[in-house]
Design a protein around this motif. Structure first.
Motif, PDB file in Angstrom:
ATOM      1  N   UNK A 210       0.849  -1.182   0.000  1.00  0.00           N
ATOM      2  CA  UNK A 210       0.000   0.000   0.000  1.00  0.00           C
ATOM      3  C   UNK A 210       0.891   1.241   0.000  1.00  0.00           C
ATOM      4  N   UNK A 211       0.653   2.128  -0.949  1.00  0.00           N
ATOM      5  CA  UNK A 211       1.347   3.416  -0.992  1.00  0.00           C
ATOM      6  C   UNK A 211       0.305   4.479  -0.657  1.00  0.00           C
ATOM      7  N   UNK A 212       0.459   5.146   0.481  1.00  0.00           N
ATOM      8  CA  UNK A 212      -0.547   6.141   0.866  1.00  0.00           C
ATOM      9  C   UNK A 212      -0.619   7.294  -0.130  1.00  0.00           C
ATOM     10  N   UNK A 213      -1.837   7.674  -0.529  1.00  0.00           N
ATOM     11  CA  UNK A 213      -1.978   8.832  -1.425  1.00  0.00           C
ATOM     12  C   UNK A 213      -1.949  10.126  -0.624  1.00  0.00           C
ATOM     13  N   UNK A 214      -1.609  11.195  -1.293  1.00  0.00           N
ATOM     14  CA  UNK A 214      -1.607  12.514  -0.671  1.00  0.00           C
ATOM     15  C   UNK A 214      -2.301  13.464  -1.627  1.00  0.00           C
ATOM     16  N   UNK A 215      -3.454  13.983  -1.235  1.00  0.00           N
ATOM     17  CA  UNK A 215      -4.214  14.914  -2.074  1.00  0.00           C
ATOM     18  C   UNK A 215      -4.765  16.000  -1.171  1.00  0.00           C
ATOM     19  N   UNK A 216      -4.582  17.241  -1.589  1.00  0.00           N
ATOM     20  CA  UNK A 216      -4.965  18.365  -0.754  1.00  0.00           C
ATOM     21  C   UNK A 216      -6.286  19.008  -1.145  1.00  0.00           C
ATOM     22  N   UNK A 217      -6.743  18.796  -2.364  1.00  0.00           N
ATOM     23  CA  UNK A 217      -7.957  19.455  -2.828  1.00  0.00           C
ATOM     24  C   UNK A 217      -8.389  18.847  -4.160  1.00  0.00           C
ATOM     25  N   UNK A 218      -9.618  19.152  -4.564  1.00  0.00           N
ATOM     26  CA  UNK A 218     -10.078  18.754  -5.891  1.00  0.00           C
ATOM     27  C   UNK A 218     -11.331  19.544  -6.247  1.00  0.00           C
ATOM     28  N   UNK A 219     -11.546  19.710  -7.515  1.00  0.00           N
ATOM     29  CA  UNK A 219     -12.771  20.300  -8.041  1.00  0.00           C
ATOM     30  C   UNK A 219     -12.820  19.961  -9.518  1.00  0.00           C
ATOM     31  N   UNK A 220     -13.515  18.881  -9.845  1.00  0.00           N
ATOM     32  CA  UNK A 220     -13.552  18.456 -11.245  1.00  0.00           C
ATOM     33  C   UNK A 220     -14.839  18.855 -11.959  1.00  0.00           C
ATOM     34  N   UNK A 221     -15.575  19.792 -11.405  1.00  0.00           N
ATOM     35  CA  UNK A 221     -16.832  20.216 -12.029  1.00  0.00           C
ATOM     36  C   UNK A 221     -16.624  20.818 -13.406  1.00  0.00           C
ATOM     37  N   UNK A 222     -15.437  21.391 -13.673  1.00  0.00           N
ATOM     38  CA  UNK A 222     -15.194  22.050 -14.956  1.00  0.00           C
ATOM     39  C   UNK A 222     -14.735  21.078 -16.036  1.00  0.00           C
ATOM     40  N   UNK A 223     -14.113  19.989 -15.649  1.00  0.00           N
ATOM     41  CA  UNK A 223     -13.637  19.026 -16.642  1.00  0.00           C
ATOM     42  C   UNK A 223     -14.589  17.846 -16.792  1.00  0.00           C
ATOM     43  N   UNK A 224     -15.404  17.630 -15.783  1.00  0.00           N
ATOM     44  CA  UNK A 224     -16.416  16.563 -15.845  1.00  0.00           C
ATOM     45  C   UNK A 224     -17.720  17.114 -15.274  1.00  0.00           C
ATOM     46  N   UNK A 225     -18.463  17.882 -16.079  1.00  0.00           N
ATOM     47  CA  UNK A 225     -19.682  18.502 -15.563  1.00  0.00           C
ATOM     48  C   UNK A 225     -20.696  17.495 -15.014  1.00  0.00           C
ATOM     49  N   UNK A 226     -20.649  16.270 -15.516  1.00  0.00           N
ATOM     50  CA  UNK A 226     -21.595  15.255 -15.040  1.00  0.00           C
ATOM     51  C   UNK A 226     -21.257  14.762 -13.630  1.00  0.00           C
ATOM     52  N   UNK A 227     -20.046  15.027 -13.189  1.00  0.00           N
ATOM     53  CA  UNK A 227     -19.629  14.597 -11.850  1.00  0.00           C
ATOM     54  C   UNK A 227     -20.399  15.390 -10.799  1.00  0.00           C
ATOM     55  N   UNK A 228     -20.765  14.705  -9.778  1.00  0.00           N
ATOM     56  CA  UNK A 228     -21.505  15.367  -8.706  1.00  0.00           C
ATOM     57  C   UNK A 228     -20.670  15.404  -7.431  1.00  0.00           C
ATOM     58  N   UNK A 229     -19.371  15.457  -7.599  1.00  0.00           N
ATOM     59  CA  UNK A 229     -18.481  15.512  -6.447  1.00  0.00           C
ATOM     60  C   UNK A 229     -18.460  16.926  -5.904  1.00  0.00           C
ATOM     61  N   UNK A 230     -18.715  17.089  -4.628  1.00  0.00           N
ATOM     62  CA  UNK A 230     -18.565  18.437  -4.092  1.00  0.00           C
ATOM     63  C   UNK A 230     -17.090  18.816  -4.064  1.00  0.00           C
ATOM     64  N   UNK A 231     -16.754  20.058  -4.405  1.00  0.00           N
ATOM     65  CA  UNK A 231     -15.347  20.457  -4.397  1.00  0.00           C
ATOM     66  C   UNK A 231     -14.797  20.524  -2.978  1.00  0.00           C
TER      67      UNK A 231
END
Length: 135
Positions: A44-65
């Motif tokens: 297992x390699x731990x991921x590191x992610x600080x933020x995201x907002x894919x509403x502009x590249x995938x408008x169908x995504x319903x992920x809150x930023x």
């Protein structure tokens, strides 16, 4: 279950707050234990992610930023560091953890989750991760 994009886990504020950081650490540890239990030879390699907002590249995504300040990003990096430290100290629950980190969004500028240099934060996210992960 837990997913960084899951609306049930992203704070209503859209900020990477202390409660989210706690859930993130629980998820990292849970995944590390699961990998060790289900696939003892896998790592297992731990991921590191600080933020995201894919509403502009995938408008169908319903992920809150989700956004973060440098201080909030440091809290996530520290959660990852604690897991690496526990694994390095021989905690059997984390025997699957490799002494490495997967930077999940190095240059995802369109998704608002770049870790590399930006006009807004300069090298702040890179330096935050590096300073915490160096130990």
């Amino acid at each position: 279950g837990y997913g960084i994009y899951d609306p049930r886990y992203v704070p209503a504020s859209g900020r990477l707050d202390a409660a989210y950081a706690s859930r993130y650490e629980q998820a990292l540890r849970g995944w590390a234990e699961l990998v060790g239990a289900v696939a003892p030879h896998a790592r297992f390699i731990p991921p590191l992610q600080f933020a995201f907002d894919d509403r502009y590249v995938r408008p169908e995504a319903r992920h809150p930023p989700l956004s973060s300040s440098l201080e909030e990003a440091i809290a996530i990096a520290r959660a990852t560091r604690r897991l690496l430290d526990d694994a390095g100290a021989g905690d059997i629950r984390y025997r699957s953890v490799l002494p490495a980190v997967f930077i999940a969004s190095w240059n995802e500028h369109l998704e608002g989750s770049a870790v590399e240099w930006t006009d807004e934060h300069g090298y702040g996210y890179v330096m935050a991760a590096a300073n915490v992960l160096r130990g």
